[in-house]
Scaffold this motif. Sequence first.
Motif, mmCIF file in Angstrom:
data_model
loop_
_atom_site.group_PDB
_atom_site.id
_atom_site.type_symbol
_atom_site.label_atom_id
_atom_site.label_comp_id
_atom_site.label_asym_id
_atom_site.label_seq_id
_atom_site.Cartn_x
_atom_site.Cartn_y
_atom_site.Cartn_z
ATOM 1 N N VAL A 289 46.097 43.619 44.575
ATOM 2 C CA VAL A 289 44.459 43.036 44.550
ATOM 3 C C VAL A 289 43.634 43.483 43.148
ATOM 4 N N ASP B 45 37.648 41.143 39.719
ATOM 5 C CA ASP B 45 37.876 41.396 40.909
ATOM 6 C C ASP B 45 38.237 40.650 41.698
ATOM 7 N N GLY B 46 39.207 40.760 42.719
ATOM 8 C CA GLY B 46 39.555 39.982 44.079
ATOM 9 C C GLY B 46 40.960 39.138 43.606
ATOM 10 N N GLU B 47 41.704 38.863 42.186
ATOM 11 C CA GLU B 47 42.317 37.929 41.407
ATOM 12 C C GLU B 47 43.142 38.666 41.919
ATOM 13 N N ILE B 48 44.625 38.282 42.159
ATOM 14 C CA ILE B 48 45.962 38.563 42.547
ATOM 15 C C ILE B 48 46.594 38.410 41.364
ATOM 16 N N GLU C 10 47.166 29.702 41.040
ATOM 17 C CA GLU C 10 47.700 30.161 39.778
ATOM 18 C C GLU C 10 47.030 29.673 38.684
ATOM 19 N N ARG C 11 47.099 30.968 37.658
ATOM 20 C CA ARG C 11 46.694 30.595 35.953
ATOM 21 C C ARG C 11 47.850 30.030 35.761
ATOM 22 N N GLY D 231 41.047 45.250 41.300
ATOM 23 C CA GLY D 231 39.502 46.232 41.850
ATOM 24 C C GLY D 231 39.523 47.114 40.470
ATOM 25 N N SER E 133 43.666 33.048 41.645
ATOM 26 C CA SER E 133 42.591 33.204 41.915
ATOM 27 C C SER E 133 41.744 33.579 43.072
ATOM 28 N N SER E 134 41.434 34.646 43.626
ATOM 29 C CA SER E 134 41.431 34.495 45.067
ATOM 30 C C SER E 134 40.814 33.499 46.344
ATOM 31 N N PHE E 135 41.802 32.523 45.261
ATOM 32 C CA PHE E 135 42.022 31.002 46.036
ATOM 33 C C PHE E 135 42.954 30.896 46.246
ATOM 34 N N MET E 136 44.582 31.715 45.901
ATOM 35 C CA MET E 136 45.511 31.562 45.800
ATOM 36 C C MET E 136 45.799 30.363 44.315
#
Length: 119
Positions: A11, A80-83, A105-106, A13, A100-103
């Motif tokens: 995650v 911050d918060g991206e996975i 995918e980029r 940060g 993204s923090s909402f899962m």
Amino acid sequence: MYRSFPSHVVVFGDDCRHKLVFPEDWTALLTGVCSPVEVLRGPNSRIWPMQLVKVTEDTRTNMCLDIGWESFVIENYLVDGEIMIIYYAGNREFYVRIFSSFMIERRARIEPIQRDENM
């Protein structure tokens, strides 16, 4: 494709803004891999040269992606918060998937939003 590769979930940060430290169990996996250039493939398979180094803190020794990591962070506008899921494919090659923090995918590098000054 990625299922057979060892993976590490991060995650994003402050603790990984300047270098990415792998967990201790990756030290054995990556021992002997250190070389001047490793390859990190990001979204759209773009390549970033990296340097994998050993870091020792207290009594622990870990491996980390150091030189080149900060460029990857800046050029991908990580927040911050991206996975991230980091995969080691062997032959000094790493892959990363960014969510993204909402899962969500980029699939490509994100560009910053340009604001129209006339608004």
